[in-house]
Motif scaffolding. Structure first.
Motif, short mmCIF file in Angstrom:
data_model
loop_
_atom_site.label_atom_id
_atom_site.label_comp_id
_atom_site.label_asym_id
_atom_site.label_seq_id
_atom_site.Cartn_x
_atom_site.Cartn_y
_atom_site.Cartn_z
N LYS A 299 -5.73 -2.14 24.06
CA LYS A 299 -6.49 -2.34 22.83
C LYS A 299 -6.52 -3.79 22.36
O LYS A 299 -7.04 -4.09 21.29
N SER A 300 -5.98 -4.70 23.15
CA SER A 300 -5.92 -6.09 22.71
C SER A 300 -7.29 -6.75 22.73
O SER A 300 -8.18 -6.34 23.49
N CYS A 301 -7.46 -7.76 21.92
CA CYS A 301 -8.68 -8.57 21.90
C CYS A 301 -8.65 -9.52 23.10
O CYS A 301 -7.59 -9.99 23.51
N SER A 302 -9.81 -9.83 23.66
CA SER A 302 -9.86 -10.78 24.78
C SER A 302 -9.49 -12.18 24.32
O SER A 302 -9.02 -12.99 25.11
N MET A 325 -4.16 -8.84 27.47
CA MET A 325 -5.23 -8.30 28.31
C MET A 325 -5.09 -8.79 29.75
O MET A 325 -5.22 -8.02 30.71
N PHE A 326 -4.81 -10.09 29.93
CA PHE A 326 -4.64 -10.63 31.28
C PHE A 326 -3.52 -9.90 32.03
O PHE A 326 -3.67 -9.56 33.20
N THR A 343 -19.21 -12.53 26.63
CA THR A 343 -18.18 -13.55 26.43
C THR A 343 -16.79 -13.01 26.74
O THR A 343 -15.93 -13.75 27.21
N CYS A 344 -16.55 -11.71 26.51
CA CYS A 344 -15.30 -11.11 27.00
C CYS A 344 -15.21 -11.25 28.51
O CYS A 344 -14.14 -11.51 29.07
N ALA A 345 -16.35 -11.06 29.18
CA ALA A 345 -16.38 -11.21 30.64
C ALA A 345 -15.99 -12.62 31.05
O ALA A 345 -15.26 -12.82 32.03
N MET A 346 -16.48 -13.62 30.30
CA MET A 346 -16.08 -15.02 30.58
C MET A 346 -14.57 -15.18 30.49
O MET A 346 -13.94 -15.80 31.36
N GLN A 347 -13.99 -14.63 29.42
CA GLN A 347 -12.55 -14.77 29.21
C GLN A 347 -11.75 -14.03 30.28
O GLN A 347 -10.74 -14.53 30.78
N MET A 348 -12.20 -12.84 30.64
CA MET A 348 -11.52 -12.06 31.68
C MET A 348 -11.53 -12.81 33.01
O MET A 348 -10.51 -12.87 33.70
N GLU A 349 -12.66 -13.36 33.37
CA GLU A 349 -12.76 -14.12 34.62
C GLU A 349 -11.92 -15.39 34.55
O GLU A 349 -11.22 -15.75 35.51
N HIS A 350 -11.97 -16.07 33.41
CA HIS A 350 -11.25 -17.32 33.23
C HIS A 350 -9.74 -17.11 33.31
O HIS A 350 -9.01 -17.91 33.90
N GLY A 351 -9.26 -16.01 32.74
CA GLY A 351 -7.83 -15.77 32.67
C GLY A 351 -7.23 -15.14 33.91
O GLY A 351 -6.01 -15.21 34.11
N THR A 352 -8.06 -14.50 34.75
CA THR A 352 -7.52 -13.80 35.92
C THR A 352 -8.16 -14.20 37.24
O THR A 352 -7.59 -13.95 38.30
N GLY A 353 -9.36 -14.78 37.18
CA GLY A 353 -10.09 -15.09 38.41
C GLY A 353 -10.84 -13.88 38.97
O GLY A 353 -11.47 -13.98 40.02
#
Length: 370
Positions: A299-302, A325-326, A343-353
């Motif tokens: 349930k965390s925010c990105s 989330m990462f 933008t969540c997708a940007m953060q997910m990709e940025h934080g995990t690859g």
């Protein structure tokens, strides 16, 4: 302005106080009355808030824009002069926008014919009025047209004609930066075009949960525009709409996923999906899909919250918020993420690859013949 406009305060308040509306109004008042219009912060925020304008220019020469925006010295210069973080890579602009692709497919007339053929193939009444007006938003038009294409193909598969009305930005990044007059300008365009289609019998569909949130909640809270209540009452998120009107579960039972989308997905529900009660829909929908696994990463925010995580002074806080989330993503099997928010997708990709997909892309792979 530390509020990121995640809008979780609306859910958290036990008394149902519309806190996000109060924040939006207070931010706008602060920008109008307190922030210097000659400051770097004001112009940085205004450029970020009006992303659609920058993206329109970039779309004219996308390859050049992609090179220039991610050229190391240019990113360093933008951070030093404008306060836009150099830690993030700018998302690539598509060489063909969604609207260009849609026009090349025959526009509304082409969609009408394909929808009729789908109804004929499915044994449904061919001449029934069955159509939706697609609010694609800025990102699906300029950066990820594959999401818009998936939306059109999936809805046409179920016999829906898809029309794409004139539209501006939903206003979400403008709300977050206190640019309410900019948001009103685009809201007037959106309400005018969508209300006209709704009067003709169409429902408004958004593939981005922040866009659907703006149209159905923030517009009537913040603006008094003719037709705004009708737009709010007839706006839906794309997967939500199909779950209401079609038997997706039955269709997916017979689906066969092959290729790169036969994978394990780490699903993140955007904050703006949670505000609309949509945080479990992808997990519930795809949970029993053969050859696909999906895990809710909590349930965390990105942490990126649209333009918030692009500001140099907010970058570290943005990444700190996203840590939970990462970690959950890395604990999940597979290395592909899923979310409805760009933008969540940007953060997910940025934080995990990880590569990140939209639920509509998985629906397309499951239901639509190549």
């Amino acid at each position: 302005m530390d509020c990121s406009n995640c809008m979780r305060c609306d859910d958290a308040c036990p008394a149902g106080v519309p806190l996000s509306q109060m924040h939006n109004t207070a931010r706008a008042q602060y920008v109008e009355e307190e922030m210097s219009k000659f400051s770097v912060e004001y112009w940085r925020n205004r450029i970020l808030a009006n992303y659609r304008t920058s993206a329109w220019f970039a779309s004219k020469t996308p390859r050049l824009a992609n090179f220039a925006m991610n050229f190391g010295p240019a990113r360093w210069l933008m951070e030093k002069t404008m306060g836009v973080t150099s830690e993030r890579e700018f998302p690539a602009f598509a060489t063909e926008t969604f609207r260009e692709w849609y026009a090349a497919q025959g526009g509304a007339e082409g969609s009408r014919e394909r929808a009729r053929e789908s109804r004929r193939r499915r044994g449904d009444p061919v001449d029934v009025d069955k159509g939706v007006a697609y609010f694609h938003g800025c990102y699906s038009n300029y950066n990820t047209p594959e999401v818009g294409k998936a939306m059109v193909r999936v809805f046409e598969h179920f016999g829906y004609e898809v029309v794409v009305p004139d539209q501006g930005c939903s206003g979400t990044p403008m709300f977050a930066n206190g640019m309410l007059e900019d948001a009103r300008r685009d809201a007037e365009t959106n309400v005018d075009s969508l209300s006209a289609r709704i009067a003709e019998g169409y429902d408004a569909i958004a593939s981005c949960t922040s866009c659907s949130m703006a149209l159905r909640q923030e517009y009537p809270e913040l603006f008094d525009i003719e037709g705004i209540e009708e737009v709010a009452a007839n706006t839906f998120e794309s997967v939500e709409y199909l779950r209401i009107h079609e038997d997706l579960a039955e269709e997916l039972q017979a689906a066969d996923i092959e290729g790169e989308l036969a994978d394990e997905f780490a699903y993140h529900a955007p904050c703006h999906a949670r505000n609309q009660g949509l945080d479990r829909q992808a997990v519930e929908l795809f949970g029993d899909l053969e050859d696909v696994g999906i895990k809710d990463v909590g349930k965390s925010c990105s942490g990126i919250s649209g333009t918030y995580g692009w500001k140099a002074e907010k970058y570290e806080k943005s990444m700190k918020i996203g840590e939970e989330m990462f970690e959950h993503m890395e604990d999940a099997e597979g290395t592909t993420g899923m979310t409805e928010c760009p933008t969540c997708a940007m953060q997910m990709e940025h934080g995990t690859g990880y590569e990140i997909r939209h639920p509509l892309e998985l629906l397309e792979a499951a239901l639509v013949e190549p």
